[in-house]
Design a protein around this motif. Structure first.
Motif, PDB file in Angstrom:
ATOM      1  N   VAL A   1       0.850  -1.188   0.000  1.00  6.59           N
ATOM      2  CA  VAL A   1       0.000   0.000   0.000  1.00  6.59           C
ATOM      3  C   VAL A   1       0.884   1.235   0.000  1.00  6.59           C
ATOM      4  CG1 VAL A   1      -1.938  -1.132   1.161  1.00  6.59           C
ATOM      5  CG2 VAL A   1      -0.234   0.083   2.520  1.00  6.59           C
ATOM      6  N   THR A   2       0.374   2.301  -0.583  1.00  5.69           N
ATOM      7  CA  THR A   2       1.093   3.567  -0.631  1.00  5.69           C
ATOM      8  C   THR A   2       1.052   4.228   0.742  1.00  5.69           C
ATOM      9  OG1 THR A   2       0.487   3.800  -2.942  1.00  5.69           O
ATOM     10  CG2 THR A   2       1.179   5.807  -1.807  1.00  5.69           C
ATOM     11  N   VAL A   3       2.169   4.825   1.126  1.00  9.76           N
ATOM     12  CA  VAL A   3       2.297   5.503   2.408  1.00  9.76           C
ATOM     13  C   VAL A   3       2.673   6.956   2.135  1.00  9.76           C
ATOM     14  CG1 VAL A   3       3.552   5.558   4.596  1.00  9.76           C
ATOM     15  CG2 VAL A   3       3.117   3.385   3.485  1.00  9.76           C
ATOM     16  N   SER A   4       2.081   7.874   2.869  1.00 10.62           N
ATOM     17  CA  SER A   4       2.441   9.279   2.756  1.00 10.62           C
ATOM     18  C   SER A   4       3.917   9.474   3.087  1.00 10.62           C
ATOM     19  CB  SER A   4       1.589  10.103   3.726  1.00 10.62           C
ATOM     20  OG  SER A   4       2.145  11.389   3.918  1.00 10.62           O
ATOM     21  N   ASP A   5       4.574  10.381   2.395  1.00  6.46           N
ATOM     22  CA  ASP A   5       5.973  10.677   2.687  1.00  6.46           C
ATOM     23  C   ASP A   5       6.148  11.300   4.067  1.00  6.46           C
ATOM     24  OD1 ASP A   5       6.906   9.613   0.314  1.00  6.46           O
ATOM     25  OD2 ASP A   5       6.764  11.517  -0.742  1.00  6.46           O
ATOM     26  N   ASN A   6       5.075  11.797   4.653  1.00  5.15           N
ATOM     27  CA  ASN A   6       5.134  12.365   5.998  1.00  5.15           C
ATOM     28  C   ASN A   6       4.795  11.341   7.073  1.00  5.15           C
ATOM     29  OD1 ASN A   6       5.890  15.013   5.224  1.00  5.15           O
ATOM     30  ND2 ASN A   6       3.795  15.345   4.522  1.00  5.15           N
ATOM     31  N   ALA A   7       4.501  10.107   6.676  1.00  5.59           N
ATOM     32  CA  ALA A   7       4.163   9.057   7.637  1.00  5.59           C
ATOM     33  C   ALA A   7       5.388   8.698   8.467  1.00  5.59           C
ATOM     34  CB  ALA A   7       3.657   7.819   6.908  1.00  5.59           C
ATOM     35  N   SER A   8       5.131   8.300   9.686  1.00  2.00           N
ATOM     36  CA  SER A   8       6.207   7.780  10.519  1.00  2.00           C
ATOM     37  C   SER A   8       5.622   6.687  11.402  1.00  2.00           C
ATOM     38  CB  SER A   8       6.849   8.879  11.359  1.00  2.00           C
ATOM     39  OG  SER A   8       5.922   9.407  12.276  1.00  2.00           O
ATOM     40  N   GLY A   9       6.473   5.802  11.848  1.00  2.00           N
ATOM     41  CA  GLY A   9       6.041   4.705  12.702  1.00  2.00           C
ATOM     42  C   GLY A   9       7.106   4.411  13.727  1.00  2.00           C
ATOM     43  N   ALA A  10       6.984   3.280  14.364  1.00  2.00           N
ATOM     44  CA  ALA A  10       8.010   2.830  15.303  1.00  2.00           C
ATOM     45  C   ALA A  10       9.227   2.391  14.494  1.00  2.00           C
ATOM     46  CB  ALA A  10       7.477   1.677  16.146  1.00  2.00           C
ATOM     47  N   VAL A  11      10.401   2.731  14.963  1.00  2.00           N
ATOM     48  CA  VAL A  11      11.630   2.394  14.247  1.00  2.00           C
ATOM     49  C   VAL A  11      12.081   0.988  14.647  1.00  2.00           C
ATOM     50  CG1 VAL A  11      14.041   3.018  13.855  1.00  2.00           C
ATOM     51  CG2 VAL A  11      12.311   4.813  14.075  1.00  2.00           C
ATOM     52  N   ALA A  12      12.146   0.099  13.657  1.00  2.00           N
ATOM     53  CA  ALA A  12      12.615  -1.270  13.887  1.00  2.00           C
ATOM     54  C   ALA A  12      14.110  -1.383  13.620  1.00  2.00           C
ATOM     55  CB  ALA A  12      11.848  -2.241  12.989  1.00  2.00           C
ATOM     56  N   ARG A  13      14.601  -0.675  12.615  1.00  2.00           N
ATOM     57  CA  ARG A  13      16.017  -0.656  12.255  1.00  2.00           C
ATOM     58  C   ARG A  13      16.373   0.756  11.819  1.00  2.00           C
ATOM     59  NH1 ARG A  13      15.798  -4.880  14.451  1.00  2.00           N
ATOM     60  NH2 ARG A  13      16.424  -6.929  13.680  1.00  2.00           N
ATOM     61  N   HIS A  14      17.654   1.122  12.003  1.00  2.00           N
ATOM     62  CA  HIS A  14      18.079   2.499  11.735  1.00  2.00           C
ATOM     63  C   HIS A  14      19.554   2.494  11.335  1.00  2.00           C
ATOM     64  CE1 HIS A  14      18.854   6.794  12.714  1.00  2.00           C
ATOM     65  NE2 HIS A  14      19.975   6.328  13.213  1.00  2.00           N
ATOM     66  N   ILE A  15      19.883   3.236  10.296  1.00  2.53           N
ATOM     67  CA  ILE A  15      21.287   3.503   9.968  1.00  2.53           C
ATOM     68  C   ILE A  15      21.412   4.954   9.526  1.00  2.53           C
ATOM     69  CG2 ILE A  15      21.989   1.143   9.395  1.00  2.53           C
ATOM     70  CD1 ILE A  15      21.737   1.863   6.447  1.00  2.53           C
ATOM     71  N   GLU A  16      22.595   5.484   9.713  1.00  3.96           N
ATOM     72  CA  GLU A  16      22.901   6.848   9.300  1.00  3.96           C
ATOM     73  C   GLU A  16      24.274   6.817   8.630  1.00  3.96           C
ATOM     74  OE1 GLU A  16      23.068  11.329  11.255  1.00  3.96           O
ATOM     75  OE2 GLU A  16      22.156   9.695  12.398  1.00  3.96           O
ATOM     76  N   PRO A  17      24.305   6.415   7.328  1.00  3.65           N
ATOM     77  CA  PRO A  17      25.598   6.251   6.664  1.00  3.65           C
ATOM     78  C   PRO A  17      26.370   7.551   6.476  1.00  3.65           C
ATOM     79  CG  PRO A  17      23.798   5.919   5.109  1.00  3.65           C
ATOM     80  CD  PRO A  17      23.190   6.068   6.461  1.00  3.65           C
ATOM     81  N   TYR A  18      25.669   8.664   6.438  1.00  2.53           N
ATOM     82  CA  TYR A  18      26.276   9.997   6.350  1.00  2.53           C
ATOM     83  C   TYR A  18      25.603  10.855   7.407  1.00  2.53           C
ATOM     84  CZ  TYR A  18      27.086   8.126   1.661  1.00  2.53           C
ATOM     85  OH  TYR A  18      27.421   7.317   0.618  1.00  2.53           O
ATOM     86  N   PRO A  19      26.275  11.890   7.896  1.00  2.00           N
ATOM     87  CA  PRO A  19      25.630  12.753   8.893  1.00  2.00           C
ATOM     88  C   PRO A  19      24.275  13.276   8.389  1.00  2.00           C
ATOM     89  CG  PRO A  19      27.953  13.288   8.702  1.00  2.00           C
ATOM     90  CD  PRO A  19      27.640  12.320   7.593  1.00  2.00           C
ATOM     91  N   GLU A  20      23.258  13.019   9.189  1.00  2.38           N
ATOM     92  CA  GLU A  20      21.892  13.480   8.932  1.00  2.38           C
ATOM     93  C   GLU A  20      21.275  12.908   7.658  1.00  2.38           C
ATOM     94  OE1 GLU A  20      21.006  17.602  10.003  1.00  2.38           O
ATOM     95  OE2 GLU A  20      23.080  17.735  10.700  1.00  2.38           O
ATOM     96  N   PHE A  21      21.762  11.776   7.165  1.00  2.00           N
ATOM     97  CA  PHE A  21      21.158  11.023   6.058  1.00  2.00           C
ATOM     98  C   PHE A  21      20.667   9.730   6.697  1.00  2.00           C
ATOM     99  CE2 PHE A  21      21.162   8.163   2.367  1.00  2.00           C
ATOM    100  CZ  PHE A  21      20.581   8.951   1.391  1.00  2.00           C
ATOM    101  N   ILE A  22      19.389   9.707   7.076  1.00  2.00           N
ATOM    102  CA  ILE A  22      18.855   8.685   7.964  1.00  2.00           C
ATOM    103  C   ILE A  22      17.934   7.741   7.201  1.00  2.00           C
ATOM    104  CG2 ILE A  22      17.489   8.299  10.049  1.00  2.00           C
ATOM    105  CD1 ILE A  22      18.406  11.304  10.732  1.00  2.00           C
ATOM    106  N   ILE A  23      18.253   6.452   7.281  1.00  2.00           N
ATOM    107  CA  ILE A  23      17.440   5.411   6.656  1.00  2.00           C
ATOM    108  C   ILE A  23      16.849   4.574   7.784  1.00  2.00           C
ATOM    109  CG2 ILE A  23      17.425   3.418   5.123  1.00  2.00           C
ATOM    110  CD1 ILE A  23      20.105   4.581   3.936  1.00  2.00           C
ATOM    111  N   ASN A  24      15.528   4.564   7.864  1.00  2.00           N
ATOM    112  CA  ASN A  24      14.838   3.790   8.896  1.00  2.00           C
ATOM    113  C   ASN A  24      13.975   2.713   8.255  1.00  2.00           C
ATOM    114  OD1 ASN A  24      15.752   5.352  11.033  1.00  2.00           O
ATOM    115  ND2 ASN A  24      13.898   6.599  11.134  1.00  2.00           N
TER     116      ASN A  24
END
Length: 153
Positions: free
Chosen positions: A44-67
């Motif tokens: 299903v499509t999710v709004s780009d402003n959607a957020s949820g509980a974070v299950a996994r997180h990486i930040e390969p560059y400062p302030e470039f966050i992939i959740n």
């Protein structure tokens, strides 16, 4: 000498796994953004402003966050990838989905950031109690040669 080399490789692999970052590789079965949106293949499509509980997180560059996040969407718990922070037009995010514990997977996306500092999400897929049914979130900066992925969840 060979034992030291194996230990160095094992230590490097452990360090990468502990950090939660994996450089994407392998040969996933790709699915375009259209193959993963608006109900296609269970996504299903999710709004780009959607957020949820974070299950996994990486930040390969400062302030470039992939959740990899999850939450209730349309009455069903679903997982999705989210890119946020210092994004620029052309950055990409996608979610890999496996039903065999990561031996093979579908790469859902990529979905492309439209403007400076905009968050971007992938489509969402329902979660499952099945241990083989897993997700990871991946991203790539517009000028980067590497993709980065969270560990499987």
């Amino acid at each position: 000498m060979r034992t030291q080399g194996k230990r160095a490789v094992s230590a490097a692999a452990l360090l990468l796994a502990t950090a939660g970052a994996v450089v994407a590789g392998g040969g996933p079965a790709s699915a375009t953004a259209a193959d993963c949106s608006n109900g296609a293949n269970g996504f299903v499509t999710v709004s780009d402003n959607a957020s949820g509980a974070v299950a996994r997180h990486i930040e390969p560059y400062p302030e470039f966050i992939i959740n990899l996040e999850y939450g209730t969407i349309g009455g069903v718990q679903r997982g999705f990838a989210r890119l946020r922070g210092r994004t620029v037009q052309g950055d990409k995010v996608w979610m890999d989905w496996t039903r065999d514990a990561g031996r093979t997977w579908i790469q859902c996306g990529p979905f492309t950031v439209s403007y400076l500092f905009a968050p971007k999400t992938s489509a969402a897929q329902r979660t499952s109690r099945d241990a083989n049914w897993r997700f990871r979130a991946c991203g790539r900066g517009s000028g980067a040669n590497e993709s980065f992925c969270t560990t499987w969840w």
